[in-house]
Design a protein around this motif. Structure first.
Motif, PDB file in Angstrom:
ATOM      1  N   GLU A  19       0.902  -1.186  -0.012  1.00 44.48           N
ATOM      2  CA  GLU A  19       0.009  -0.091  -0.238  1.00 44.48           C
ATOM      3  C   GLU A  19       0.947   1.198   0.007  1.00 44.48           C
ATOM      4  O   GLU A  19       1.991   1.410   0.743  1.00 44.48           O
ATOM      5  N   SER A  20      -0.020   2.287  -0.599  1.00 41.21           N
ATOM      6  CA  SER A  20       0.830   3.526  -0.453  1.00 41.21           C
ATOM      7  C   SER A  20       1.323   4.044   0.921  1.00 41.21           C
ATOM      8  O   SER A  20       0.298   3.621   1.770  1.00 41.21           O
ATOM      9  N   SER A  21       2.232   4.674   1.348  1.00 42.86           N
ATOM     10  CA  SER A  21       2.566   5.035   2.813  1.00 42.86           C
ATOM     11  C   SER A  21       2.149   6.424   2.923  1.00 42.86           C
ATOM     12  O   SER A  21       1.947   6.932   3.780  1.00 42.86           O
ATOM     13  N   ILE A  22       1.213   6.999   1.803  1.00 44.72           N
ATOM     14  CA  ILE A  22       0.776   8.517   1.984  1.00 44.72           C
ATOM     15  C   ILE A  22      -0.672   8.258   2.560  1.00 44.72           C
ATOM     16  O   ILE A  22      -1.554   7.545   2.351  1.00 44.72           O
ATOM     17  N   LYS A  23      -0.621   9.127   3.729  1.00 46.32           N
ATOM     18  CA  LYS A  23      -1.898   9.232   4.562  1.00 46.32           C
ATOM     19  C   LYS A  23      -3.033   9.395   3.816  1.00 46.32           C
ATOM     20  O   LYS A  23      -3.228  10.338   3.053  1.00 46.32           O
ATOM     21  N   GLY A  24      -4.260   8.462   4.056  1.00 40.61           N
ATOM     22  CA  GLY A  24      -5.362   8.722   3.498  1.00 40.61           C
ATOM     23  C   GLY A  24      -5.415   8.213   2.170  1.00 40.61           C
ATOM     24  O   GLY A  24      -6.421   8.677   1.304  1.00 40.61           O
ATOM     25  N   TYR A  25      -4.293   7.704   1.502  1.00 40.93           N
ATOM     26  CA  TYR A  25      -4.300   7.220   0.292  1.00 40.93           C
ATOM     27  C   TYR A  25      -4.402   5.558   0.097  1.00 40.93           C
ATOM     28  O   TYR A  25      -3.198   5.165  -0.129  1.00 40.93           O
ATOM     29  N   PRO A  26      -5.554   5.124   0.136  1.00 45.54           N
ATOM     30  CA  PRO A  26      -5.512   3.474   0.171  1.00 45.54           C
ATOM     31  C   PRO A  26      -5.288   2.588  -0.881  1.00 45.54           C
ATOM     32  O   PRO A  26      -6.268   1.753  -1.168  1.00 45.54           O
ATOM     33  N   HIS A  27      -4.338   3.291  -1.843  1.00 50.48           N
ATOM     34  CA  HIS A  27      -4.141   2.375  -3.094  1.00 50.48           C
ATOM     35  C   HIS A  27      -2.637   1.691  -3.150  1.00 50.48           C
ATOM     36  O   HIS A  27      -1.911   1.857  -2.098  1.00 50.48           O
ATOM     37  N   SER A  32       5.041  -0.068  -6.331  1.00 49.39           N
ATOM     38  CA  SER A  32       4.541  -1.157  -6.778  1.00 49.39           C
ATOM     39  C   SER A  32       4.026  -0.971  -7.917  1.00 49.39           C
ATOM     40  O   SER A  32       4.044  -2.008  -8.904  1.00 49.39           O
ATOM     41  N   LYS A  33       3.215   0.201  -8.347  1.00 54.29           N
ATOM     42  CA  LYS A  33       2.906   0.307  -9.670  1.00 54.29           C
ATOM     43  C   LYS A  33       4.049   0.512 -10.684  1.00 54.29           C
ATOM     44  O   LYS A  33       3.783   0.014 -11.835  1.00 54.29           O
ATOM     45  N   SER A  34       5.143   0.939 -10.492  1.00 58.20           N
ATOM     46  CA  SER A  34       6.511   1.176 -11.239  1.00 58.20           C
ATOM     47  C   SER A  34       6.741  -0.339 -11.541  1.00 58.20           C
ATOM     48  O   SER A  34       7.011  -0.524 -12.913  1.00 58.20           O
ATOM     49  N   ALA A  35       6.817  -1.035 -10.691  1.00 52.94           N
ATOM     50  CA  ALA A  35       7.409  -2.458 -10.788  1.00 52.94           C
ATOM     51  C   ALA A  35       6.344  -3.166 -11.681  1.00 52.94           C
ATOM     52  O   ALA A  35       6.907  -3.839 -12.652  1.00 52.94           O
ATOM     53  N   PHE A  97      -4.552  -4.548  -9.258  1.00 51.51           N
ATOM     54  CA  PHE A  97      -3.565  -5.587 -10.192  1.00 51.51           C
ATOM     55  C   PHE A  97      -4.048  -6.716 -10.850  1.00 51.51           C
ATOM     56  O   PHE A  97      -3.798  -6.936 -12.149  1.00 51.51           O
ATOM     57  N   VAL A  98      -5.024  -7.253 -10.237  1.00 48.57           N
ATOM     58  CA  VAL A  98      -5.614  -8.522 -10.972  1.00 48.57           C
ATOM     59  C   VAL A  98      -6.813  -7.939 -12.005  1.00 48.57           C
ATOM     60  O   VAL A  98      -6.506  -8.502 -13.335  1.00 48.57           O
ATOM     61  N   CYS A 137      11.157  -0.643  -5.477  1.00 52.84           N
ATOM     62  CA  CYS A 137      11.956   0.305  -4.442  1.00 52.84           C
ATOM     63  C   CYS A 137      11.849   1.811  -4.863  1.00 52.84           C
ATOM     64  O   CYS A 137      11.562   2.370  -5.689  1.00 52.84           O
ATOM     65  N   ARG A 138      11.944   2.638  -3.530  1.00 52.46           N
ATOM     66  CA  ARG A 138      11.838   3.822  -3.573  1.00 52.46           C
ATOM     67  C   ARG A 138      13.234   4.594  -4.058  1.00 52.46           C
ATOM     68  O   ARG A 138      13.123   5.751  -4.323  1.00 52.46           O
ATOM     69  N   GLY A 139      14.138   3.690  -4.395  1.00 54.17           N
ATOM     70  CA  GLY A 139      15.693   4.370  -4.656  1.00 54.17           C
ATOM     71  C   GLY A 139      16.006   5.195  -3.796  1.00 54.17           C
ATOM     72  O   GLY A 139      16.546   6.438  -4.414  1.00 54.17           O
ATOM     73  N   LEU A 140      15.850   4.982  -2.394  1.00 57.61           N
ATOM     74  CA  LEU A 140      16.558   6.079  -1.499  1.00 57.61           C
ATOM     75  C   LEU A 140      18.064   5.878  -1.577  1.00 57.61           C
ATOM     76  O   LEU A 140      18.647   5.072  -1.796  1.00 57.61           O
TER      77      LEU A 140
END
Lengths: 180, 180
Positions: A19-27, A32-35, A97-98, A137-140
């Motif tokens: 899941e996104s770690s962005i608060k209030g964004y339950p997607h 994950s989407k990039s991958a 994804f499905v 990955c975030r590429g940090l």
């Protein structure tokens, strides 16, 4: 002309999605989407019948069982709700994804597990034996990695199958690069 | 039904290939061949027109300019011969991969560079910008890795593109696992 693996079984690619770690964004998270997009565009391409995607979402149990301020006065009923909410979020994530795979004609399977993502992913790789594991990955940078840890690095080192880790592109990176 | 990257340019996969370390065996290493076969069977499959393979062979200059006992009494002429021999070996190695790709109908390019393999591979990735780098590795344990170093680990960490490292299978591993 010789043929390349035409008759062999499909290539099974496991994608660990979160899941996104962005608060209030339950997607699904940006990485994950990039991958997923990378796998579709660079690997599967037009050969939709040659591959099967295996989506694994690992839900991290909250340390204290709560995930927002309303839960401070939790009753057993609230726990049930939390669990149901967790499950709904997990399913919602996999649904994305499905549905996309289905629209593109790529076979897939998807499931949710609870636990420490890096441990669970390695365990599921051992159990399911995919041909390739793709993790976003975030590429940090090294400084940020010390504090947030990275699931992808762990998987590259420890999973018992080939692993490719896909970095978000610069233009997808949110204001705070630790967000995803 | 939507299509997956049908119209996009081919996927360019770089394969870093090296010579066998087995004395008197001037062919591709076991792990290079494993990485190549994995790429053909698991990624390219029957979609031979969707991919282009980029073979890079990095030749390590000998520290002292000699690579066998006859060279102890080397003349400038021997150096020329050594260099010529090195070049022949490098080309021979690439010839194997280019011929197989050609037979299978997969487009490819191949070239030789001199230097420290890990540095040269990362440099060539930056220059050529493949979609994926595939490197073979011996799958050594942590104890053995301390002494031999691994090019694949370095590439996974430092190359500016997705990298997948393919381990030799147990049945391909020679008596001395440091050999390849």
């Amino acid at each position: 002309m010789a043929s390349v693996g035409v008759d062999s079984e499909v290539t099974r690619i496991m994608l660990a999605v979160n899941e996104s770690s962005i608060k209030g964004y339950p997607h699904a998270s940006i990485s994950s989407k990039s991958a997923f997009e990378w796998t579709l565009n660079k690997i599967i391409r037009s050969n939709t019948s040659g591959f099967k995607l295996l989506f694994l979402h690992v839900q991290v149990p909250d340390e204290d069982g709560f995930d927002d301020v309303d839960s401070i006065y939790a009753s057993p009923e609230d726990f049930k709700n939390l669990n149901r909410k967790d499950k709904i979020n997990g399913s919602h994530l996999l649904e994305y994804f499905v549905n996309r795979s289905h629209d593109l004609g790529v076979a897939c399977e998807a499931w949710v597990k609870k636990g420490d993502p890096k441990e669970v992913i390695c365990h599921e790789v051992k159990r399911v034996q995919p041909d390739l594991l793709v993790v976003g990955c975030r590429g940090l940078g090294p400084f940020q990695r010390v504090f947030v840890g990275t699931v992808s690095e762990f998987c590259v080192k420890h999973c018992e199958c080939p692993v490719v880790s896909i970095k978000r592109s610069a233009e997808e990176t949110p204001h705070d690069p630790v967000d995803d």
